[in-house]
Motif scaffolding. Structure first.
Motif, short mmCIF file in Angstrom:
data_model
loop_
_atom_site.label_atom_id
_atom_site.label_comp_id
_atom_site.label_asym_id
_atom_site.label_seq_id
_atom_site.Cartn_x
_atom_site.Cartn_y
_atom_site.Cartn_z
N TRP A 1 -67.80 -101.59 20.42
CA TRP A 1 -68.99 -100.92 19.17
C TRP A 1 -68.41 -99.32 18.46
O TRP A 1 -68.08 -99.18 18.97
N LEU A 2 -67.86 -99.06 17.57
CA LEU A 2 -68.19 -97.68 16.58
C LEU A 2 -69.20 -97.58 16.25
O LEU A 2 -69.52 -97.68 15.15
N ALA A 3 -69.52 -96.07 16.58
CA ALA A 3 -70.83 -95.49 16.67
C ALA A 3 -70.59 -94.65 15.48
O ALA A 3 -69.73 -94.19 15.11
N THR A 4 -71.61 -94.57 14.51
CA THR A 4 -71.36 -93.95 13.84
C THR A 4 -73.29 -93.37 13.35
O THR A 4 -73.81 -93.83 14.47
N SER A 5 -73.03 -92.78 12.33
CA SER A 5 -74.53 -92.05 12.53
C SER A 5 -74.47 -90.87 10.97
O SER A 5 -73.50 -90.32 9.75
N GLY B 1 -70.55 -88.38 22.31
CA GLY B 1 -70.73 -89.92 23.95
C GLY B 1 -69.02 -90.31 23.20
O GLY B 1 -68.55 -91.26 24.18
N ARG B 2 -69.48 -90.92 22.25
CA ARG B 2 -68.48 -92.25 21.31
C ARG B 2 -67.50 -91.61 20.71
O ARG B 2 -67.43 -90.37 20.09
N PRO B 3 -65.52 -92.53 21.04
CA PRO B 3 -65.13 -92.18 20.39
C PRO B 3 -65.15 -92.61 18.53
O PRO B 3 -65.98 -92.86 18.38
N GLY B 4 -64.79 -91.57 18.00
CA GLY B 4 -64.41 -91.95 16.49
C GLY B 4 -63.85 -92.57 15.99
O GLY B 4 -64.04 -93.21 14.77
N ASN C 1 -57.88 -114.63 20.73
CA ASN C 1 -57.26 -113.44 20.20
C ASN C 1 -57.73 -112.84 19.61
O ASN C 1 -58.25 -111.63 18.86
N SER C 2 -59.62 -113.67 19.32
CA SER C 2 -60.59 -113.04 17.84
C SER C 2 -61.41 -111.93 17.93
O SER C 2 -61.09 -111.70 19.32
N PHE C 3 -61.98 -111.01 17.73
CA PHE C 3 -62.94 -110.01 18.31
C PHE C 3 -63.82 -110.24 17.37
O PHE C 3 -63.76 -110.36 16.31
N ARG C 4 -64.77 -109.34 17.95
CA ARG C 4 -66.02 -108.64 16.90
C ARG C 4 -66.83 -107.06 17.22
O ARG C 4 -66.61 -106.64 18.58
N ILE C 5 -66.24 -106.47 16.51
CA ILE C 5 -66.55 -105.21 16.95
C ILE C 5 -68.05 -104.89 15.89
O ILE C 5 -68.13 -105.44 14.51
N GLY C 6 -68.81 -104.09 16.80
CA GLY C 6 -70.26 -104.19 15.76
C GLY C 6 -69.99 -102.36 15.66
O GLY C 6 -69.55 -101.56 16.33
N ILE C 7 -70.21 -101.97 13.77
CA ILE C 7 -70.37 -100.80 13.39
C ILE C 7 -71.84 -100.18 13.01
O ILE C 7 -72.15 -101.11 12.39
N GLY C 8 -72.11 -99.09 13.14
CA GLY C 8 -73.13 -98.48 13.04
C GLY C 8 -73.64 -97.91 14.00
O GLY C 8 -73.54 -97.38 15.26
N PRO C 9 -75.24 -97.15 13.55
CA PRO C 9 -75.77 -96.38 14.93
C PRO C 9 -76.69 -97.27 15.49
O PRO C 9 -76.51 -96.38 16.74
N ALA D 1 -49.94 -107.02 14.15
CA ALA D 1 -48.99 -105.68 14.43
C ALA D 1 -49.04 -105.28 15.75
O ALA D 1 -49.68 -105.39 17.10
N ARG D 2 -48.51 -104.19 16.38
CA ARG D 2 -48.04 -103.77 17.30
C ARG D 2 -49.42 -102.80 18.32
O ARG D 2 -50.15 -102.73 18.93
N VAL D 3 -50.17 -102.28 16.76
CA VAL D 3 -51.17 -101.21 16.98
C VAL D 3 -52.30 -101.63 15.71
O VAL D 3 -51.23 -101.47 14.92
N PHE D 4 -53.80 -101.72 15.57
CA PHE D 4 -54.11 -101.17 14.54
C PHE D 4 -55.21 -99.93 14.87
O PHE D 4 -56.15 -100.52 16.32
N SER D 5 -55.97 -99.18 13.76
CA SER D 5 -56.84 -98.88 13.77
C SER D 5 -57.80 -99.25 13.04
O SER D 5 -57.54 -99.32 12.34
N LEU D 6 -59.72 -98.81 13.73
CA LEU D 6 -60.52 -98.75 12.39
C LEU D 6 -61.00 -97.82 12.03
O LEU D 6 -61.53 -97.10 13.85
N VAL D 7 -61.23 -97.10 10.99
CA VAL D 7 -61.62 -95.86 10.93
C VAL D 7 -62.94 -95.61 10.30
O VAL D 7 -62.17 -96.13 8.88
N PRO D 8 -63.57 -95.23 10.51
CA PRO D 8 -64.85 -94.56 9.72
C PRO D 8 -65.66 -93.86 9.37
O PRO D 8 -64.69 -92.46 9.43
N TYR D 9 -64.60 -93.69 7.67
CA TYR D 9 -64.32 -92.21 6.69
C TYR D 9 -65.56 -92.23 5.45
O TYR D 9 -66.63 -92.41 5.55
N THR D 10 -66.34 -90.73 5.06
CA THR D 10 -67.09 -90.95 4.26
C THR D 10 -66.15 -90.44 3.12
O THR D 10 -64.62 -91.07 3.21
#
Length: 194
Positions: free
Chosen positions: A152-156, A121-124, A137-145, A101-110
């Motif tokens: 890291w994709l910070a949630t609250s 101070g963290r992006p959503g 080319n693989s990746f690992r993303i941590g998601i959570g508080p 893909a040219r680009v992908f996004s990962l977004v947390p929603y309710t």
């Protein structure tokens, strides 16, 4: 007078049952046209001009904008790889690769579609152009508080969590073999108490 009341009653019953059955049909047809890849679910043809009427009705009800066939494809995850519902207070690891893909996004929603507020101070959301990747080319993303080293994709907060993985300008969107795609896995790492 009696005839007028009977006609009014018949119209009220018909409208009530008609409205209820239409709502039931839209809610029960949520799986029409959907494709499941691990914990990820997508409706690749929801944005097509000739999408089925149930998909159109669902999109109109929710008010969601969807990607057209040539624009990309949107995957949603409400559960992890083990089938447990995703929670905002838990920490997860998303690991693997995405289709080209040219680009992908990962977004947390309710569940009601609101963006989950990130930690201060963290992006959503995260995009593929600012991810650290492994040599393959693989990746690992941590998601959570709790903070993670690397991506890291910070949630609250507390409550359910839905992850949206949007692949933009990808040949996978127009492919009839969407179910054969390989998407990253979602693994529970632990939940905070309180």
């Amino acid at each position: 007078m009696r005839l007028t009341l009977l006609v009014a009653l018949a119209i009220a019953v018909a409208l009530s049952l008609g409205g209820w059955s239409a709502r039931w049909a839209v809610e029960q047809s949520a799986d029409v046209g959907t494709v499941t890849v691990g914990p990820w679910v997508a409706n690749p043809f929801a944005g097509a001009p000739d999408a089925d009427p149930y998909s159109r009705a669902r999109l109109a009800k929710v008010g969601n904008l969807t990607l057209g066939i040539g624009e990309g494809i949107l995957f949603r995850a409400e559960v992890d790889d083990s089938g447990r519902p995703l929670r905002r207070e838990c920490n997860y690891a998303i690991a693997g690769t995405t289709p080209p893909a040219r680009v992908f996004s990962l977004v947390p929603y309710t569940p009601n579609g609101a963006l989950i507020e990130p930690a201060v101070g963290r992006p959503g959301w995260l995009t593929s152009n600012n991810l650290m990747r492994h040599e393959d080319n693989s990746f690992r993303i941590g998601i959570g508080p709790q903070a993670h080293a690397g991506n890291w994709l910070a949630t609250s907060g507390h409550g359910p969590l839905i992850l949206a993985l949007a692949l933009y300008d990808t040949p996978a969107a127009a492919s009839s073999g969407v179910a054969s795609l390989v998407l990253p896995g979602i693994t529970l790492e632990g939940c905070s108490r309180g």
